[in-house]
Structures are given as structure tokens and as C-alpha cells.
Enzyme design. Structure first.
Site, PDB file in Angstrom:
ATOM      1  N   ALA A  78       0.853  -1.195   0.000  1.00 39.77           N
ATOM      2  CA  ALA A  78       0.000   0.000   0.000  1.00 39.77           C
ATOM      3  C   ALA A  78       0.883   1.237   0.000  1.00 39.77           C
ATOM      4  O   ALA A  78       1.945   1.264   0.623  1.00 39.77           O
ATOM      5  CB  ALA A  78      -0.918   0.004   1.219  1.00 39.77           C
ATOM      6  N   MET A 113      -8.345   0.659   0.603  1.00 40.86           N
ATOM      7  CA  MET A 113      -7.713  -0.114   1.672  1.00 40.86           C
ATOM      8  C   MET A 113      -7.764   0.653   2.991  1.00 40.86           C
ATOM      9  O   MET A 113      -7.895   0.045   4.060  1.00 40.86           O
ATOM     10  CB  MET A 113      -6.280  -0.498   1.305  1.00 40.86           C
ATOM     11  CG  MET A 113      -6.193  -1.416   0.092  1.00 40.86           C
ATOM     12  SD  MET A 113      -7.360  -2.799   0.081  1.00 40.86           S
ATOM     13  CE  MET A 113      -6.872  -3.691   1.526  1.00 40.86           C
ATOM     14  N   ASP A 128     -12.191  -5.820  21.481  1.00 39.95           N
ATOM     15  CA  ASP A 128     -11.280  -5.664  22.617  1.00 39.95           C
ATOM     16  C   ASP A 128     -11.986  -5.066  23.828  1.00 39.95           C
ATOM     17  O   ASP A 128     -11.750  -5.477  24.959  1.00 39.95           O
ATOM     18  CB  ASP A 128     -10.094  -4.793  22.215  1.00 39.95           C
ATOM     19  CG  ASP A 128      -9.098  -4.629  23.343  1.00 39.95           C
ATOM     20  OD1 ASP A 128      -8.704  -5.650  23.950  1.00 39.95           O
ATOM     21  OD2 ASP A 128      -8.714  -3.479  23.634  1.00 39.95           O
TER      22      ASP A 128
END
Length: 158
Positions: A78, A113, A128
Site C-alpha cells: 500500500a 484499503m 477488545d
């Protein structure tokens, strides 16, 4: 297949970063979405603000924005591009948290992306923050919804 058909392979078949030096910067955007499936205990904690680790949605929103800005650090091919705008939205639904992210730039390559990464990192942050309440949470259906700009033009998921 011959290596020249693949944009990220050189003539010897080795991975390379595509050179975008000569491309003209243009305005580009991409929107991605995903879903974190949660049980009733997590949904109740999200709705009444009692998640033990704090404000789950605020942390996930900031994590998603940070993820968009760090995409080139995570994906080896990327490009490092300017993330000029990033919006991450999270909505608590009856069976989980819906996440969408729109990323914008005025650069030489697209931000698909970056939008994917924003959604994925925001989803990981939700997991989390709530894993102590429910270890069965899952991340689902991360997908591109739309993109605009660049050589390939606009695209919208049907």
C-alpha cells in the site's frame, strides 16, 4: 500467467510497489462497512454505557480513524498517502454494532484499503472493549460499499 498481467509483480515475478510518481493527484473517496455481532449482555452495556472498559464506541471510532492513517504500515504494498478525511460511524443495533467508514484524499491512488482498515480496526477495538463481557463476539461482512475518483472512476455496491 505472465507476470506483466499482475500490477504488483515485476517481470521476474517479484512483488513490487507500483510507481505512482507520475500520476496526477485527484480527489478520491471510499466507503466500507462491517458488523460486530454481539449478545444481549453486550448490547445492554453499550446502550446504557456500563461497559467495564469505558466508552466502547468512542474508542472504536478513534481506533478506526487511526487505522485508516496507518494502512501503509500494515499492508506492505500500500502507498503512503495523505488521509485528508476519515469518518467512522458506529450504530448499536439489536444484534451488534454496525460500522461504516468513509475515507477521502486528494492523492495519486485510492483509499479503498484505508476504508477497509478503518472498519476492521474499529471492529477489533469493539471486540477488545467487550471481550470481557462476551467472548463469542464476531466480526462479519467487512466490505467495500462505494468508491469514487481515480482512473477506474466511481463504483457503488448494488
Amino acid at each position: 500467467m505472465p507476470a506483466q498481467l499482475f500490477t504488483h509483480l515485476d517481470s521476474a515475478g517479484q512483488a513490487r510497489m507500483v510507481d505512482v510518481t507520475n500520476k496526477v493527484p485527484t480527489v478520491r473517496s471510499a466507503t466500507a462497512a462491517g458488523f460486530v455481532r454481539c449478545g444481549a449482555t453486550v448490547i445492554a452495556a453499550l446502550r446504557d454505557g456500563t461497559a467495564p472498559k469505558g466508552d466502547v464506541l468512542a474508542v472504536a471510532r478513534i481506533a478506526g480513524i487511526q487505522g485508516a492513517k496507518k494502512t501503509a504500515d500494515l499492508l506492505p504494498l500500500a502507498h503512503v498517502i495523505g488521509v485528508h478525511g476519515a469518518v467512522v460511524d458506529l450504530v448499536v443495533e439489536d444484534d451488534g454494532v454496525s460500522i461504516s467508514a468513509t475515507v477521502r484524499t486528494a492523492d495519486r491512488t485510492g483509499v479503498e484499503m484505508e476504508a477497509f482498515t478503518a472498519v476492521s480496526v474499529a471492529a477489533l477495538a469493539v471486540v477488545d472493549m467487550v471481550k470481557g463481557l462476551d467472548k463469542s463476539v464476531t466480526i462479519e461482512n467487512v466490505r467495500l460499499l462505494a468508491k469514487s475518483g481515480g482512473k477506474s472512476g466511481d463504483w457503488l455496491r448494488a
